[in-house]
Design a protein around this motif. Structure first.
Motif, PDB file in Angstrom:
ATOM      1  N   THR A 134       0.771  -1.281  -0.068  1.00 24.66           N
ATOM      2  CA  THR A 134       0.136   0.041   0.003  1.00 24.66           C
ATOM      3  C   THR A 134       0.879   1.250  -0.011  1.00 24.66           C
ATOM      4  O   THR A 134       0.463   2.315  -0.354  1.00 24.66           O
ATOM      5  CB  THR A 134      -0.937  -0.066   1.203  1.00 24.66           C
ATOM      6  OG1 THR A 134      -1.618  -1.243   1.289  1.00 24.66           O
ATOM      7  CG2 THR A 134      -1.944   0.896   1.292  1.00 24.66           C
ATOM      8  N   LEU A 135       1.985   1.138   0.448  1.00 23.19           N
ATOM      9  CA  LEU A 135       2.991   2.364   0.322  1.00 23.19           C
ATOM     10  C   LEU A 135       3.241   2.714  -0.874  1.00 23.19           C
ATOM     11  O   LEU A 135       3.390   4.053  -1.074  1.00 23.19           O
ATOM     12  CB  LEU A 135       4.458   1.840   1.041  1.00 23.19           C
ATOM     13  CG  LEU A 135       4.367   1.372   2.394  1.00 23.19           C
ATOM     14  CD1 LEU A 135       5.714   0.954   2.845  1.00 23.19           C
ATOM     15  CD2 LEU A 135       4.315   2.827   3.213  1.00 23.19           C
ATOM     16  N   ARG A 136       2.973   2.207  -1.877  1.00 24.52           N
ATOM     17  CA  ARG A 136       3.324   2.645  -3.308  1.00 24.52           C
ATOM     18  C   ARG A 136       2.144   3.754  -3.547  1.00 24.52           C
ATOM     19  O   ARG A 136       2.664   4.496  -4.348  1.00 24.52           O
ATOM     20  CB  ARG A 136       3.015   1.245  -4.392  1.00 24.52           C
ATOM     21  CG  ARG A 136       3.601   1.621  -5.854  1.00 24.52           C
ATOM     22  CD  ARG A 136       3.211   0.435  -6.490  1.00 24.52           C
ATOM     23  NE  ARG A 136       3.858   0.478  -7.936  1.00 24.52           N
ATOM     24  CZ  ARG A 136       3.566  -0.270  -8.988  1.00 24.52           C
ATOM     25  NH1 ARG A 136       3.408  -1.502  -8.683  1.00 24.52           N
ATOM     26  NH2 ARG A 136       3.923  -0.019  -9.759  1.00 24.52           N
ATOM     27  N   GLN A 137       1.144   3.541  -2.919  1.00 24.58           N
ATOM     28  CA  GLN A 137       0.061   4.611  -3.196  1.00 24.58           C
ATOM     29  C   GLN A 137       0.447   6.094  -2.833  1.00 24.58           C
ATOM     30  O   GLN A 137      -0.147   6.982  -3.290  1.00 24.58           O
ATOM     31  CB  GLN A 137      -1.217   4.174  -2.742  1.00 24.58           C
ATOM     32  CG  GLN A 137      -1.908   2.853  -3.274  1.00 24.58           C
ATOM     33  CD  GLN A 137      -3.082   2.506  -2.457  1.00 24.58           C
ATOM     34  OE1 GLN A 137      -3.939   3.368  -2.196  1.00 24.58           O
ATOM     35  NE2 GLN A 137      -3.392   1.132  -2.297  1.00 24.58           N
ATOM     36  N   VAL A 138       1.259   5.818  -1.827  1.00 24.35           N
ATOM     37  CA  VAL A 138       1.457   7.387  -1.307  1.00 24.35           C
ATOM     38  C   VAL A 138       3.115   7.805  -1.428  1.00 24.35           C
ATOM     39  O   VAL A 138       3.463   8.773  -0.738  1.00 24.35           O
ATOM     40  CB  VAL A 138       1.327   7.225   0.544  1.00 24.35           C
ATOM     41  CG1 VAL A 138       0.007   6.973   0.758  1.00 24.35           C
ATOM     42  CG2 VAL A 138       2.127   6.178   1.136  1.00 24.35           C
ATOM     43  N   LEU A 139       3.800   6.896  -2.101  1.00 28.21           N
ATOM     44  CA  LEU A 139       5.100   7.174  -2.384  1.00 28.21           C
ATOM     45  C   LEU A 139       5.418   8.724  -2.973  1.00 28.21           C
ATOM     46  O   LEU A 139       6.197   9.451  -2.447  1.00 28.21           O
ATOM     47  CB  LEU A 139       5.823   6.214  -3.312  1.00 28.21           C
ATOM     48  CG  LEU A 139       7.209   6.091  -3.402  1.00 28.21           C
ATOM     49  CD1 LEU A 139       8.050   5.918  -2.082  1.00 28.21           C
ATOM     50  CD2 LEU A 139       8.010   5.309  -4.534  1.00 28.21           C
ATOM     51  N   PRO A 140       4.320   9.198  -3.869  1.00 28.67           N
ATOM     52  CA  PRO A 140       4.581  10.548  -4.602  1.00 28.67           C
ATOM     53  C   PRO A 140       4.385  11.711  -3.454  1.00 28.67           C
ATOM     54  O   PRO A 140       5.105  12.676  -3.406  1.00 28.67           O
ATOM     55  CB  PRO A 140       3.338  10.502  -5.381  1.00 28.67           C
ATOM     56  CG  PRO A 140       3.036   9.446  -5.963  1.00 28.67           C
ATOM     57  CD  PRO A 140       3.233   8.446  -4.701  1.00 28.67           C
ATOM     58  N   VAL A 141       3.457  11.479  -2.354  1.00 24.18           N
ATOM     59  CA  VAL A 141       3.253  12.345  -1.273  1.00 24.18           C
ATOM     60  C   VAL A 141       4.652  12.403  -0.437  1.00 24.18           C
ATOM     61  O   VAL A 141       5.063  13.503  -0.138  1.00 24.18           O
ATOM     62  CB  VAL A 141       2.143  11.728  -0.197  1.00 24.18           C
ATOM     63  CG1 VAL A 141       2.066  12.646   0.850  1.00 24.18           C
ATOM     64  CG2 VAL A 141       0.995  11.928  -1.107  1.00 24.18           C
ATOM     65  N   LEU A 142       5.111  11.186  -0.049  1.00 27.33           N
ATOM     66  CA  LEU A 142       6.568  11.161   0.566  1.00 27.33           C
ATOM     67  C   LEU A 142       7.881  11.805  -0.035  1.00 27.33           C
ATOM     68  O   LEU A 142       8.334  12.670   0.503  1.00 27.33           O
ATOM     69  CB  LEU A 142       6.757   9.622   0.911  1.00 27.33           C
ATOM     70  CG  LEU A 142       5.756   8.843   1.628  1.00 27.33           C
ATOM     71  CD1 LEU A 142       6.233   7.555   1.927  1.00 27.33           C
ATOM     72  CD2 LEU A 142       5.649   9.552   3.005  1.00 27.33           C
ATOM     73  N   ARG A 143       7.697  11.546  -1.384  1.00 30.12           N
ATOM     74  CA  ARG A 143       8.816  12.179  -2.146  1.00 30.12           C
ATOM     75  C   ARG A 143       8.676  13.529  -2.210  1.00 30.12           C
ATOM     76  O   ARG A 143       9.761  14.464  -2.111  1.00 30.12           O
ATOM     77  CB  ARG A 143       8.886  11.514  -3.582  1.00 30.12           C
ATOM     78  CG  ARG A 143       9.383  10.321  -3.725  1.00 30.12           C
ATOM     79  CD  ARG A 143       9.176   9.680  -5.090  1.00 30.12           C
ATOM     80  NE  ARG A 143       9.984   8.608  -5.328  1.00 30.12           N
ATOM     81  CZ  ARG A 143       9.545   7.674  -6.165  1.00 30.12           C
ATOM     82  NH1 ARG A 143       8.359   7.548  -6.732  1.00 30.12           N
ATOM     83  NH2 ARG A 143      10.600   6.446  -6.271  1.00 30.12           N
TER      84      ARG A 143
END
Length: 429
Positions: free
Chosen positions: A80-89
């Motif tokens: 599920t982390l893949r969905q929020v990777l843009p937010v983290l970056r």
């Protein structure tokens, strides 16, 4: 004059070299069982105690094998982390690169799946074993900004010799857990790390705020998925007489008919089609729909079916609760926090108030809001089997508590004051 843990934190912002020296003395004294010049911060001291119990070598640590490139890719695609990777970056990388930090994203098992940022710092991280595919659980590499937040369930900054393993003493890191808002489970940790001299006291708040933004993005995604399920549910429910709901795979309600709306329905851990007993509705049938379940309540009145609860804490790696009675049985894997709370209720059958549980779990009787929120989540799946005011198992319910042979293996990662002695009290009868 003696320093307090807070003084050392402030000192680190002004004089990293001196703060690192003080913390090195603190660590050496703690490992030798001697009086330290200043007590470690509670979150660090509790982590060190866990490391000593689990046998982590403070001078060498342990490096497990890296995951293969194929396994890393498989985990990335399924996380599920893949969905929020843009937010983290977006929230972390631009500042991290300028500040000579790197961003590390690990899954719920502590495996590093992504690692980006300053190229020189990435090379230094290689020397510490902080590489893609590495295992950074706390009981593998000691106190750190990936493994420790995963255990404590809250943001943690680890500075210099607050790291349990000596080779990490030239490093600083700040990590925050990311949980899935659909079920409250840990899905991973985001961490910002770098050389000792890059430490800043505001880093932890920055990382935590970005982690909360990531969780907000997951809530938005979940809300959209419920809207799609609602479009499927509406014509289905229009043809049904009686009580029925359409819920997603985690039990969140998309639509109802013939019954009051409830935000979430407690489903068995591994739901499957067929007749099931659910705390909120009694005996029901579960039918699969695209993205969820059609749940139809049985027409006949159903008395409380569950009569026995087995709380199994015998395996330190997996905790579960099983409910059985005349309508069948079901089981559910427990989060560490829910295992703590149910254990305390099992050994205090007369009940515990919210303040009692807050003192037991956090050492602070004022944290009743947190306790009530967690108990509300527990009651979603145990329903009427739990009473409140005080919190306790319902009268007439038989509770079996299964414990490990070695008391030290009882919830070994727990930081709850009532559990840290590792000697469970005798149940109150």
């Amino acid at each position: 004059m003696a320093l307090s843990p807070m003084d050392v934190t402030q000192l680190a912002a002004l004089d990293t070299t001196r703060a690192a020296r003080v913390l090195s003395e603190v660590r050496s004294a703690a490992l030798a069982g001697q009086r330290a010049p200043v007590a470690p911060r509670p979150v660090i001291g509790q982590s060190w105690e866990r490391m000593l119990r689990s046998g982590v070598d403070p001078d060498h640590g342990l490096r497990s094998g890296l995951l293969s490139a194929e396994e890393v890719q498989r985990r990335r695609e399924s996380s599920t982390l893949r969905q929020v990777l843009p937010v983290l970056r977006e929230g972390l990388l631009s500042v991290a690169d300028v500040a000579h930090h790197i961003m590390v994203v690990a899954d719920e098992e502590g495996r590093v799946l992504w690692r980006e940022g300053s190229a020189p710092v990435l090379r230094r991280a290689d020397g510490l074993g902080l590489e893609v595919g590495a295992d950074w659980r706390e009981d593998v590499v000691g106190t750190n900004g990936v493994g420790t937040p995963a255990v404590t369930g809250r943001p943690v900054q680890v500075f210099a010799s607050e790291h349990f393993v000596r080779s990490h003493a030239a490093w600083t890191c700040a990590g925050a857990p990311i949980t899935d808002p659909r079920n409250g489970r840990l899905i991973g940790v985001v961490d910002v790390s770098g050389p000792l001299e890059t430490m800043h006291p505001a880093t932890l708040a920055w990382v935590d705020s970005v982690a909360r933004l990531a969780e907000a993005r997951l809530r938005e995604t979940h809300a959209r998925s419920l809207e799609r399920l609602r479009a499927v549910a509406t014509p289905v429910l229009a043809r049904i007489d009686g009580r029925a709901l359409v819920v997603d795979r985690d039990g969140w309600t998309a639509a109802v008919t013939g019954t009051p709306y409830t935000e979430r329905l407690a489903l068995p851990e591994s739901a499957s089609a067929g007749m099931r007993w659910l705390p909120a509705l009694g005996r029901c049938s579960l039918e699969p729909l695209a993205g969820g379940w059609l749940v139809r309540a049985a027409d006949e009145p159903v008395a409380r079916a569950a009569t026995r609860i087995v709380l199994d804490l015998g395996d330190p790696r997996r905790r579960s609760v099983e409910v059985s009675g005349g309508a069948g049985s079901w089981s559910r894997e427990l989060s560490p926090r829910h295992a703590e709370l149910l254990y305390l209720l099992a050994v205090h059958r007369a009940g515990r108030s919210a303040a009692d549980l807050a003192r037991d779990v956090f050492g602070d009787p004022a944290r009743t809001v947190t306790v009530r929120a967690e108990m509300s989540r527990v009651r979603r799946y145990l329903g009427t089997l739990l009473d409140h005011r005080p919190y306790r198992f319902a009268e007439g319910t038989a509770v079996d508590l299964l414990l490990p042979d070695d008391p030290r293996d009882l919830l070994p990662r727990s930081a709850a004051p009532a559990l840290r002695r590792r000697h469970p009290p005798s149940p109150d009868r």
